[in-house]
Design an enzyme around this catalytic site. Structure first.
Site: not given
Ligand code: AGP
Length: 615
Positions: A2, A27, A75, A101-102, A487, A491, A494, A510, A610
Site C-alpha cells: 500500500c 504500490r 492493495w 501498510n503491512g 520472462e 511479462k 501480468e 514431454h 509493485k
Molecule cells: C515483475 O514484472 C513483477 N511485477 C514481479 O514478479 C517482481 O519482479 C517481483 O515481485 C519481485 O520484486 P522485487 O524485484 O522488487 O523484489
C-alpha cells in the site's frame, strides 16, 4: 503494497496528499482514501474503491480543508476492496485516523478483545484495530500524548506496519511508526511530510529521514520532526538518505505509459551501471564487503529472489558458473524460507530485488545471514530494507521503476550480476584480465544493441496481432534463453491477462506439445548460438502442428524467418551470455503491444502491486 502519505504544515494538505498518492499508486490501486483535520476541529475524509483518479474526483466536490492530513492507496490483503475497507480507518470517537501498510497478524485476537471492550469495528481489515488500540491508549496510559498512544498500541501488534496517525485533539501533529514496512519523512519551510517511499518527496527535498524498525516520528506543522526509539527516547541522529534523482524521473515525460518509458530508458541505465567499472581488480565492485581472500574462498553461491528478479538469478547462475566456475543454487525466496539450505562456511548469498522491500526476499536474506552467509543485495531502491540489512549492496541505478511490470530493472540487474560474476572469476583465477576485459566490452556493446531493438518495435506491434484474441500461448527457449522465455511469458501474463506458459524447448515434447493446434501462438527465442539447430527442430515441431510461431532471431537468419509468421529481429550479439539482455527487449515490447490491443492498463495490472511487502 500500500502507499501512505501524510502532511502537516501551513498549506492546505489535500493537494500534496493527492499528488503523493498518485505517485505512490504503483504500490497498490484497488481503493484509496484521505482524512484531513479541518478548521472546525473535526476529521473529514473521503474514501472509495477504485483508483486515485476516482478519489480525486470525489475530493473535488468534498471541499476538504485543513493543513494536517493522511492518505492511502490500497492493495487489499484482509477485506475486499470496498469503500468501507479503504483507509484511513477511524476509532469509535472519529477523532483518531490511521493509515497502515503491512499486515497485523494478530488482528483477529485484537478484534475480539476490542469488541469485548465495547469498540465497534466497521471494516473487514486487519488495520482498523490500530485506530481502536490508539483510542484506548490515548484515554488511558498515554494521557493525551499521541506519540505515547501510538507506542502503546504498537506494543500489542504482531506483524509488519508503516503507520501514519492523526488525531483531532493534537492539531498540527502527525505520528508515524514503522516495523517491517518502509516509511520516510521530509520537511521544508511549508511543513513536514511522510511517505511510503521517496517518490512523492523528490520534488520537495533531496534529503529524507528514513524511519528504522521500531521507531516513531512526530511531525509538526512548523516542519520540525523528532524521531523516537521504541522506549520513547529521542534518536539523536536518525538515519537519512540523499535522493539522487530528480522528480521528473518519476513522470511520464511524453510517453504513453511508464512501461514504454522504462523500456526506452534501458540503454542509458546500463551505460550508467557500466561506467568506471574496469580496474585493478578486473571489475571494480567496492560494494562487496568481502576481502580478496574471502572472495576467492567462496565455494558456492545462493541466488535468491522472486518473480522477474528470480529470472535474473537464473541468468546469473549461467554467468557465475561459466566465468567463475562456482556452483550456484537459485531459489525462489518464498520456497527457500521453508527449506534447509546447504550453506558452507564460504557461501555467498546474493539477493536480487528491484524494490528492496519484497517480504519473501527479505525473510530469506535474514535466514541466510543467520546461517552465517555474507549477503549481497542487488537492488534499485536507495536505502531500501534489502540494502540496509545486507552486508554489501550494489545499486543498479536504473532510476524509479513505476510500471508494475519490471523491465529496466530486469536488464540492469542482469548486468549487475554479470559484473559480480566477472569479479568472482577474476578473483579466483578462472578468468584472466584479458578475458574480463573481453566480456566487459561485450557488455558495453549491449546498450546500442538494445537501442536497435527498440527502434524495431514496429515488428512487435505487428506480431502482437497474433495474440489479441488468443486464449493461451507458449514461450520456448534453450540454454540461457530458456530464461528469456520464462520472462517473456511472465511479462505477457501480468499485463495482458493472456495465459502464457514457458518451457525449455527440448521439454516441449514431454507435455506442452499437447497444447498446440492451428493458430496457437508460440514464441521461440532462437538467436544464433550453440543450440540454434536444436531450436530450429523445435520450431519445426511447432509448425507441423499448425501452431503460429513468432521467432526472436538474429539478423540474417532466413531459415528461421521462412518458417515463422513473424520474426522479431535482434542484431548479432558478441557473446551468448548477453543475448538474453538484448532479446528480452522484444518480449517486453511484444507484451506491451498485446496488452494495449486487449485494452489493458499496462502500468497497473489487476491484482498486482509493485512491491510485495507481505509473505
Ligand atoms: C515483475 O514484472 C513483477 N511485477 C514481479 O514478479 C517482481 O519482479 C517481483 O515481485 C519481485 O520484486 P522485487 O524485484 O522488487 O523484489
Amino acid at each position: 503494497m500500500c502507499g501512505i502519505v501524510g502532511f502537516t504544515g501551513k498549506d492546505q494538505a489535500v493537494p500534496f496528499l493527492l499528488e503523493g498518492l498518485q505517485t505512490l499508486e504503483y504500490r497498490g490501486y484497488d481503493s484509496a482514501g484521505i482524512e484531513v483535520l479541518s478548521p472546525d476541529g473535526g476529521l473529514h475524509g473521503v474514501k472509495c474503491a477504485g483508483r486515485v483518479a476516482t478519489l480525486k474526483e470525489r475530493c473535488a466536490t468534498a471541499n476538504l480543508l485543513g493543513s494536517t492530513g493522511i492518505a492511502h492507496t490500497r492493495w487489499a490483503t484482509h477485506g475486499a476492496p470496498t469503500d468501507r475497507n479503504a483507509h484511513p480507518h477511524l476509532d469509535c470517537s472519529g477523532r483518531i485516523a490511521v493509515v497502515h501498510n503491512g499486515i497485523i497478524e494478530n488482528f483477529r485476537d485484537l478484534r475480539a478483545y476490542l469488541s469485548r471492550n465495547g469498540h465497534t469495528i466497521v471494516s473487514d481489515t486487519d488495520s482498523e484495530v490500530v485506530a481502536h488500540l490508539i483510542e484506548d491508549a490515548w484515554a488511558g496510559p498515554a494521557q493525551g500524548d499521541l506519540v505515547a498512544a501510538v507506542r502503546n498500541a504498537v506494543q500489542r501488534l504482531e506483524g509488519s506496519w508503516a503507520l501514519a496517525v492523526e488525531c483531532a485533539d493534537t492539531p498540527g501533529q502527525l505520528v508515524v511508526a514503522r516495523k517491517g514496512s518502509p516509511l520516510v519523512i521530509a520537511s521544508d519551510e511549508h511543513g513536514a511530510y511522510a511517505a511510503s517511499d521517496i517518490t512523492p518527496l523528490a520534488a520537495i527535498t533531496s534529503h529524507v529521514i528514513q524511519l528504522e524498525d521500531d521507531q516513531f516520528g512526530l511531525l509538526r506543522d512548523d516542519g520540525s520532526v523528532t524521531v523516537y526509539d521504541k522506549d520513547g527516547i529521542e534518536v539523536a541522529e536518525p538515519s537519512t538518505i540523499d535522493i539522487d534523482w530528480d522528480a521528473s524521473a518519476a513522470t511520464l515525460g511524453g510517453y504513453a505509459d511508464f512501461m514504454a518509458k522504462e523500456i526506452a530508458e534501458q540503454p542509458e541505465a546500463l551505460e550508467r551501471l557500466l561506467e568506471d567499472r574496469l580496474g585493478e581488480h578486473g571489475v571494480e565492485l567496492d560494494e562487496l564487503s568481502l576481502s580478496r581472500e574471502q572472495l576467492a574462498a567462496i565455494d558456492r553461491v545462493y541466488l535468491v529472489a522472486c518473480g522477474t528478479s528470480y529470472h535474473v538469478c537464473l541468468i546469473a547462475k549461467e554467468m557465475i558458473e561459466e566465468w567463475a566456475r562456482i556452483p550456484v543454487f537459485c531459489e525462489y525466496a518464498s520456497e527457500l524460507n521453508y527449506k534447509d539450505p546447504l550453506v558452507t562456511d564460504h557461501t555467498l548469498c546474493v539477493i536480487v530485488t528491484q524494490s528492496g522491500e519484497t517480504a519473501d526476499t527479505l525473510a530469506a536474506a535474514r535466514r541466510m545471514r543467520a546461517l552465517g552467509c555474507n549477503v549481497f543485495a542487488i537492488t534499485n531502491v536507495l536505502g531500501s530494507t534489502a540494502a540496509r540489512e545486507s552486508d554489501g549492496t550494489m545499486y543498479i541505478q536504473a532510476g524509479p521503476e513505476v510500471c508494475v511490470a519490471s523491465t529496466k530493472a530486469y536488464t540492469a540487474q542482469m548486468v549487475a550480476a554479470a559484473l559480480l560474476a566477472l569479479r568472482l572469476g577474476y578473483t579466483n583465477g578462472t578468468i584472466d584480465r584479458a578475458e574480463v576485459e573481453r566480456h566487459f566490452r561485450n557488455l558495453q556493446a549491449v546498450p546500442d544493441l538494445m537501442r536497435e531493438v527498440i527502434a524495431r518495435r514496429w515488428q512487435d506491434k505487428q506480431a502482437a496481432q497474433l495474440f489479441r484474441d488468443a486464449h493461451s500461448s507458449l514461450f520456448l527457449g534453450r540454454g540461457v534463453n530458456a530464461t528469456t522465455a520464462y520472462e517473456g511469458a511472465l511479462k505477457l501474463k501480468e499485463i495482458s491477462y493472456l495465459h502464457a506458459e514457458a518451457y525449455p524447448a527440448g521439454e516441449m515434447k514431454h507435455g506442452p506439445i499437447a497444447l498446440l493446434e492451428k493458430g496457437f501462438p508460440v514464441v521461440a527465442i532462437v538467436p544464433a548460438d550453440h543450440v540454434h539447430e536444436k531450436m530450429v527442430s523445435n520450431i519445426q515441431e511447432v509448425i507441423a502442428r499448425g501452431a503460429s510461431c513468432v521467432a526472436v532471431a538474429t539478423d540474417g537468419d532466413e531459415t528461421v524467418a521462412s518458417m515463422c509468421q513473424h520474426t522479431l529481429w535482434i542484431p548479432a550479439c558478441p557473446e551468448e551470455l548477453v543475448t538474453p539482455i538484448v532479446a528480452v527487449v522484444h518480449l517486453q515490447l511484444l507484451a506491451r503491444y498485446v496488452a494495449r490491443s486487449r485494452g489493458c492498463d499496462v502500468d497497473k495490472p489487476r491484482n498486482l502491486a509493485k512491491s510485495v511487502t507481505v509473505e
